[in-house]
Scaffold this active site. Structure first.
Site, short mmCIF file in Angstrom:
data_model
loop_
_atom_site.label_atom_id
_atom_site.label_comp_id
_atom_site.label_asym_id
_atom_site.label_seq_id
_atom_site.Cartn_x
_atom_site.Cartn_y
_atom_site.Cartn_z
N ARG A 1 -9.93 -3.15 -4.93
CA ARG A 1 -9.65 -3.03 -3.49
C ARG A 1 -9.17 -4.36 -2.92
NH1 ARG A 1 -14.61 1.06 -1.59
NH2 ARG A 1 -13.48 2.97 -2.19
N TYR B 1 -4.18 3.75 -2.65
CA TYR B 1 -4.85 3.21 -3.84
C TYR B 1 -6.31 2.84 -3.56
CZ TYR B 1 -1.03 2.33 -7.20
OH TYR B 1 -0.04 2.45 -8.13
N GLU B 2 -7.16 3.14 -4.56
CA GLU B 2 -8.58 2.72 -4.56
C GLU B 2 -9.31 3.15 -3.30
OE1 GLU B 2 -8.94 1.94 -7.40
OE2 GLU B 2 -7.00 1.15 -7.95
N GLY B 3 -8.96 4.31 -2.78
CA GLY B 3 -9.59 4.82 -1.57
C GLY B 3 -8.69 4.62 -0.37
#
Length: 598
Positions: free
Chosen positions: A298, A439-441
């Protein structure tokens, strides 16, 4: 597309003034990287980014990655660039020297990563994911897993992936259904399908080490039943070399809006009896372990946003200086002028510049805190630094990536009609930037994490410590008795008051009306980002004022810092009160309407 040029002078300013590397270098284990060494690293990284990665950015976008019979070919030039990347030691920049890495502080490696992303974000995704795999195995893997995989992951001889989601799951990892069946020899056999796996299959390295979320047969439902497994593309022999092909194959590559040169794979595990995997840590703690990778990723995706924003600014500025169009407002001359002379173009360029510099400064302050949390000899200082890092990672990720899309869009606008034509490169940056907020949440997930786990859970204690630091900077600005600094101080105070009101609302309301808080979660994240960026911009203005008063060289650089901070205060910080009102009062309009009326 013009080639990327690393913003070395501003990066030096950050390292020397805003997030002083000298303080990090005094920590145990960080002393080998002095300011001189760090600046030499940045110089060399800038050369590699400009000379090797940047020239492949547009051609990689056009060619993309290709798949045939489960084998993926990356874009022309990609393999040679990756070999140079590994041979240059860039993959080993951050990891522990005990693992074969160079142990460079996160503060320095964050700036290097910004260069990779500014030059070629599709390429940079591969080593970013490998670093996440290294961290997960290093912290939770058995000694055998560490011996088998870490040296070659650190060197870059092998690459790593995060293999999380499935067609039915999306971001809801509790819905993961891939099965991992234990075998008599202590291994597991995995069966299932995974989607959206970045660099899940490619031809850059001799092996790919997948870190896979799956369920054992007796696992409970939900997130508590997920385990983490190492599943290599090729099984590793006793000699440490790749041997037989494991039962994992690439079914297809996704056709994407952007990052075309980055292969995003659909992977099938166990079509021929089961992919062999090894458990990482304990059963049913896989999601906990995966978040080691996730948090690092993140932050790294936030760095992607900063790199793209800077590249978009560079392209737009160069075009604005060259493009002759129209006469200058208020001037008697009727000669055509470069569009950089037009007020609205200057506004757009300054919006891109001021936000990029603020994001860079904030990310580096967080990176320095990461180094402090890891290396400081005092436990209390480590804990406070880690709390700050945990609080800020959703902001660095969410605010930087949302802003990157806005800045890339502004870059297209500065180019006018030419920005909509692929040859300029502005359109590619906008397409590439769009994935970063997912991406990544997604940003909504980052915002939910921020308001729930990072603000409401501790009653706002961590964020109020940051607010106190912001107010201290505002007080210093006022004491300087300079009109520009006083104006910045006034806007910063307005922003801090707005943020404080939003924090009070979240803390007071979360337990009783979580839906009302959730409606304003993304505006809250944006509010925090805007004010945190203003905090760093104000610090930069203070330093610039002091250097000018001392008669320091490069007066033009410091005057530009003052002007940029003033612009940020007048054009970005002023948005804070409106965002705060949305957080506090914006739930009714979203929640009162019926589903069938949407």
């Amino acid at each position: 597309m013009r080639e990327y040029a690393a913003p070395l002078r501003d990066m030096q300013f950050v390292l020397r003034e805003l997030a002083p590397l000298e303080e990090i270098a005094r920590l145990p284990g960080c002393g080998d990287v002095t300011l001189d060494v760090a600046e030499a690293i940045l110089q060399e990284a800038g050369k590699f980014a400009a000379g090797v990665l940047s020239p492949l950015n547009a051609s990689g976008d056009r060619a993309g990655a290709r798949v045939q019979d489960g084998e993926v070919s990356t874009a022309p030039g990609w393999r040679d660039a990756y070999r140079q990347f590994v041979d240059g030691g860039w993959n080993a920049l951050s990891p522990d020297p005990a693992l074969g890495g160079q142990g460079v502080p996160r503060l320095v490696s964050a700036l290097v990563e910004e260069m990779w992303n500014g030059a070629n974000v599709a390429f940079a995704l591969c080593p970013m994911l490998t670093r996440g795999a290294i961290e997960a195995i290093e912290l939770r893997g058995s000694e055998e897993l560490k011996r088998t995989y870490l040296p070659k992951l650190v060197s870059g001889q092998w690459t790593g992936t995060m293999v999380l989601t499935e067609p039915q799951a999306g971001s809801d990892l509790s819905a993961v259904r891939t099965r991992a069946t234990p075998q008599p020899d202590g291994t597991y056999r995995l069966e299932g399908q995974k989607i959206f796996i970045t660099y899940g299959e490619h031809d850059l390295a001799e092996n790919i080490i997948h870190l896979v979320l799956a369920r054992t047969p007796d696992a409970p439902e939900g997130v508590k039943g997920i385990s983490l497994f190492v599943v290599p593309k090729f099984l590793v022999g006793a000699d440490g070399r790749p041997g037989a092909r494991n039962d994992v194959r690439c079914v297809s590559l996704e056709h994407k809006l952007g990052i075309h040169a980055s292969p995003t794979a659909v992977l099938a595990f166990g079509d021929r009896g089961g992919a062999v995997g090894w458990l990482v840590g304990e059963e049913h703690r896989g999601l906990e372990y995966m978040f080691i990778m996730m948090n690092a990723a993140r932050f790294a995706v936030g760095i992607e946003g900063i790199g793209i924003s800077d590249r978009a600014y560079q392209l737009a500025l160069a075009y604005a200086r060259e493009r002759l169009q129209g006469t200058e407002l208020g001037a008697r001359s009727r000669e055509k002028v470069a569009i950089v002379r037009h007020p609205d173009v200057r506004r757009m360029l300054m919006l891109m510049r001021s936000r990029t510099e603020a994001m860079r400064a904030l990310a580096c302050v967080v990176a320095a805190a990461t180094d402090t949390a890891r290396c400081h000899p005092e436990a209390d200082r480590r804990a406070r630094s880690q709390a700050f890092v945990d609080l800020m990672i959703p902001v660095v990720k969410g605010w930087s990536t949302e802003t990157a899309i806005e800045d890339a869009s502004l870059g297209v606008q500065v180019h006018g009609g030419m920005g909509y034509i692929e040859e300029t490169g502005a359109a590619q940056l906008l397409r590439d930037a769009r994935i970063t907020t997912i991406y990544e949440g997604t940003t909504g997930i980052q915002a939910s994490d921020l308001v729930g786990r990072k603000v409401a859970r501790d009653g706002g204690e961590a964020i109020r410590r940051v607010i106190a630091e912001m107010r201290d900077v505002g007080g210093q600005l006022e004491q300087a008795r300079l009109e520009t600094l006083s104006a910045i101080a006034a806007r910063l105070e307005d922003g801090v008051v707005a943020l404080e009101q939003a924090v009070d609302f979240v803390v007071d309301t979360y337990a009783t009306d979580v839906r009302a808080v959730a409606v304003g979660a993304v505006p809250f994240l944006e509010l925090f980002g805007v004010v945190a960026g203003g905090w760093q911009s104000a610090r930069a203005a203070l330093i610039a004022h002091r250097r000018l008063a001392e008669g320091a060289p490069e007066a033009g650089f410091y005057r530009a810092k003052l002007a940029t901070a003033r612009f940020y205060a007048d054009h970005v910080l002023v948005r804070a009160p409106g965002l705060s009102r949305t957080v506090v009062s914006g739930a009714e309009g979203a929640l009162s309407i019926e589903d069938d009326q949407l």
